[in-house]
Design a protein around this motif. Structure first.
Motif, PDB file in Angstrom:
ATOM      1  N   LEU A   3       0.843  -1.194   0.000  1.00 51.49           N
ATOM      2  CA  LEU A   3       0.000   0.000   0.000  1.00 51.49           C
ATOM      3  C   LEU A   3       0.879   1.244   0.000  1.00 51.49           C
ATOM      4  CD1 LEU A   3      -3.070   0.527   0.127  1.00 51.49           C
ATOM      5  CD2 LEU A   3      -2.800   0.940   2.570  1.00 51.49           C
ATOM      6  N   GLU A   4       0.564   2.210  -0.880  1.00 48.11           N
ATOM      7  CA  GLU A   4       1.327   3.442  -1.003  1.00 48.11           C
ATOM      8  C   GLU A   4       0.414   4.643  -0.807  1.00 48.11           C
ATOM      9  OE1 GLU A   4       3.467   3.515  -4.691  1.00 48.11           O
ATOM     10  OE2 GLU A   4       4.050   1.418  -4.544  1.00 48.11           O
ATOM     11  N   LEU A   5       1.048   5.817  -0.651  1.00 50.36           N
ATOM     12  CA  LEU A   5       0.266   7.038  -0.441  1.00 50.36           C
ATOM     13  C   LEU A   5      -0.686   7.305  -1.604  1.00 50.36           C
ATOM     14  CD1 LEU A   5       2.947   9.464   1.065  1.00 50.36           C
ATOM     15  CD2 LEU A   5       1.064   8.338   2.257  1.00 50.36           C
ATOM     16  N   ARG A  69      -7.422   6.800   8.671  1.00 50.95           N
ATOM     17  CA  ARG A  69      -5.956   6.817   8.696  1.00 50.95           C
ATOM     18  C   ARG A  69      -5.406   7.692   7.566  1.00 50.95           C
ATOM     19  NH1 ARG A  69      -7.551   4.410  12.581  1.00 50.95           N
ATOM     20  NH2 ARG A  69      -6.597   2.577  13.572  1.00 50.95           N
ATOM     21  N   ALA A  70      -6.011   7.594   6.383  1.00 53.27           N
ATOM     22  CA  ALA A  70      -5.528   8.347   5.222  1.00 53.27           C
ATOM     23  C   ALA A  70      -5.624   9.847   5.469  1.00 53.27           C
ATOM     24  CB  ALA A  70      -6.327   7.962   3.981  1.00 53.27           C
ATOM     25  N   ARG A  71      -6.689  10.270   6.147  1.00 51.58           N
ATOM     26  CA  ARG A  71      -6.897  11.699   6.388  1.00 51.58           C
ATOM     27  C   ARG A  71      -5.912  12.261   7.403  1.00 51.58           C
ATOM     28  NH1 ARG A  71     -13.345  10.540   6.162  1.00 51.58           N
ATOM     29  NH2 ARG A  71     -13.609  10.974   3.929  1.00 51.58           N
ATOM     30  N   PRO A  75      -2.088  14.540   4.932  1.00 48.65           N
ATOM     31  CA  PRO A  75      -1.643  15.890   5.315  1.00 48.65           C
ATOM     32  C   PRO A  75      -0.287  15.871   6.017  1.00 48.65           C
ATOM     33  CG  PRO A  75      -3.953  15.562   5.885  1.00 48.65           C
ATOM     34  CD  PRO A  75      -3.413  14.219   5.513  1.00 48.65           C
ATOM     35  N   ALA A  76      -0.033  14.825   6.821  1.00 46.62           N
ATOM     36  CA  ALA A  76       1.245  14.747   7.519  1.00 46.62           C
ATOM     37  C   ALA A  76       2.397  14.608   6.528  1.00 46.62           C
ATOM     38  CB  ALA A  76       1.238  13.566   8.493  1.00 46.62           C
TER      39      ALA A  76
END
Length: 330
Positions: A3-5, A69-71, A75-76
Motif C-alpha cells: 500500500l502506497e500514499l 488513517r488516510a486523512r 496531510p502529515a
C-alpha cells in the motif's frame, strides 16, 4: 502489492466525490483504470472499501477505517515534504545534481542530454534504454529513474496504473522509410493504398501501433502482407535490402540511399511524452526538463524541412501548444 500514499489518495477521492467515475475525472484517470486500481487496493486490504450501486459509492466499515488513517497520513506527509523543501531552501526551485533518464529509442534524448549537460556541467547524467514503456514506468515508480522519455501510439498515453505524471512533448505523423528510388518517394507524402503490395518492418516495442497500423491499412483498402519486427539497425538493413519498407519517425535521419515520407492524411501518429513520479524530488525540476525536451524536439525536427513544411496542413501535429492539447481517448 504494498500500500502506497497514492492508493490512499484514490480512496479519499472516491469517498469525497461519492463516485468512482467522478473520482477518475478528478484524478485525471480513465474510469476502468481507477476501478482496477481500487480492486487491487481492496485485495491488499482484505475486503471491499465501498458499497457501489447506481446511487454512487459509500464507504464500508473497512473503508471508514482506511479513510480515517488516510486523512491523517496524507496531510502529515504533505507537511513533511513542505518543511523539508523549506529547510533545504529549494521549494519550487530545486536544481538536481543527478538526472537518471530512461528512454525508448527516439530523436529527442541526445539533444536533451546535451542541453542539460550544457546548463549543468557538474550534474551527473545517466541514461537507461528500454523497448518497453511499462519497464520504465515501473522504474520511475520504484525510484530507480527520475524521468522517462517514451513514445506512444496516436492519441494514447501511458497507463495511469503507476500513478505517474506524463507530459506530451510533441506529436508526429508516422512516416514510411523506403529507398530513394522507390516510386512512392516521388511525392512529398505517401498514399498508403499505393503500398498495399509491400512487405513491412518496424522497430520492437509495446503499445498498440501494430493494431493501429493494421486498422489504417484496412481503411486504405488492404491487409498488410507481412510486418516484421526488429531493432532500428535491423529495420534499416531490411529496407536497404529491398525486401520491405519500414515505419519510422520523421525525425529519424536515414542513411544514404534511403528516405522517408509521411503518410498522406496522417493516419498514424506518434506521441513523445516525458514522465516522472509526482511525489519524487524530480517533480520540482520537471517543468525545466519538459522545456528542454520541447526545445530538443524543435531542434531535431527542424532538420527535416520538407516535413516541417508538410506539417503546416496538419495543425494537430508538431510541438506547438495547440498541437499538444490534452487528449483523452485513442
Amino acid at each position: 502489492m504494498n500500500l502506497e500514499l497514492r492508493h490512499l489518495k484514490v480512496v479519499c477521492a472516491i469517498a469525497e466525490t461519492g463516485s468512482v467515475t467522478k473520482a477518475a475525472s478528478q484524478l485525471g484517470l480513465a474510469q476502468p483504470a481507477l476501478t482496477a486500481q481500487l480492486q487491487r487496493i481492496e485485495r491488499t486490504l482484505g475486503g471491499p472499501l465501498f458499497e457501489r450501486d447506481r446511487r454512487g459509492a459509500r464507504p464500508t466499515a473497512l473503508g471508514e477505517l482506511v479513510l480515517s488513517r488516510a486523512r491523517v497520513l496524507l496531510p502529515a506527509m504533505k507537511g513533511l515534504q513542505d518543511e523539508a523543501a523549506r529547510l533545504a531552501g529549494t521549494a519550487g526551485t530545486e536544481t538536481m545534481s543527478r538526472y537518471r533518464i530512461g528512454a525508448i529509442g527516439g530523436p529527442i534524448l541526445g539533444h536533451l542530454v546535451h542541453t542539460l549537460a550544457t546548463a549543468q556541467p557538474d550534474a551527473q547524467i545517466t541514461t537507461y534504454a528500454s523497448y518497453w514503456v511499462e519497464e520504465l514506468a515501473t522504474m520511475l515508480q520504484g525510484g530507480k529513474l527520475d524521468y522517462a522519455l517514451v513514445g506512444v501510439c496516436g492519441d494514447a498515453m501511458p497507463s495511469a496504473d503507476y500513478g505517474l505524471v506524463w507530459q506530451t512533448v510533441a506529436v508526429d505523423a508516422v512516416c514510411v522509410l523506403l529507398p530513394e528510388d522507390h516510386p512512392a518517394a516521388k511525392d512529398v507524402d505517401v498514399d498508403l493504398a499505393e503500398l498495399a503490395h509491400e512487405e513491412w518492418v518496424g522497430s520492437t516495442g509495446d503499445g498498440c501501433l501494430a493494431e493501429c497500423f493494421a486498422a489504417a491499412c484496412a481503411r486504405a483498402g488492404f491487409t498488410p502482407r507481412r510486418v516484421l519486427e526488429t531493432d532500428v539497425r535491423g529495420c534499416v538493413d531490411i529496407v536497404e535490402s529491398g525486401f520491405a519498407v519500414g515505419l519510422c519517425q520523421p525525425t529519424f535521419r536515414p542513411p544514404a540511399g534511403l528516405t522517408h515520407r509521411p503518410m498522406r492524411g496522417a493516419p498514424l501518429r506518434w506521441r513523445q511524452v516525458l514522465g516522472w513520479h509526482p511525489d519524487s524530488a524530480a517533480a520540482r525540476s520537471a517543468p525545466k526538463l519538459v522545456e528542454m525536451a520541447e526545445a530538443a524536439y524543435r531542434e531535431v525536427v527542424a532538420r527535416n524541412t520538407a516535413y516541417v513544411e508538410w506539417m503546416a496542413d496538419y495543425p494537430h501535429l508538431g510541438g506547438s501548444a495547440d498541437a499538444l492539447a490534452p487528449l483523452s481517448g485513442h
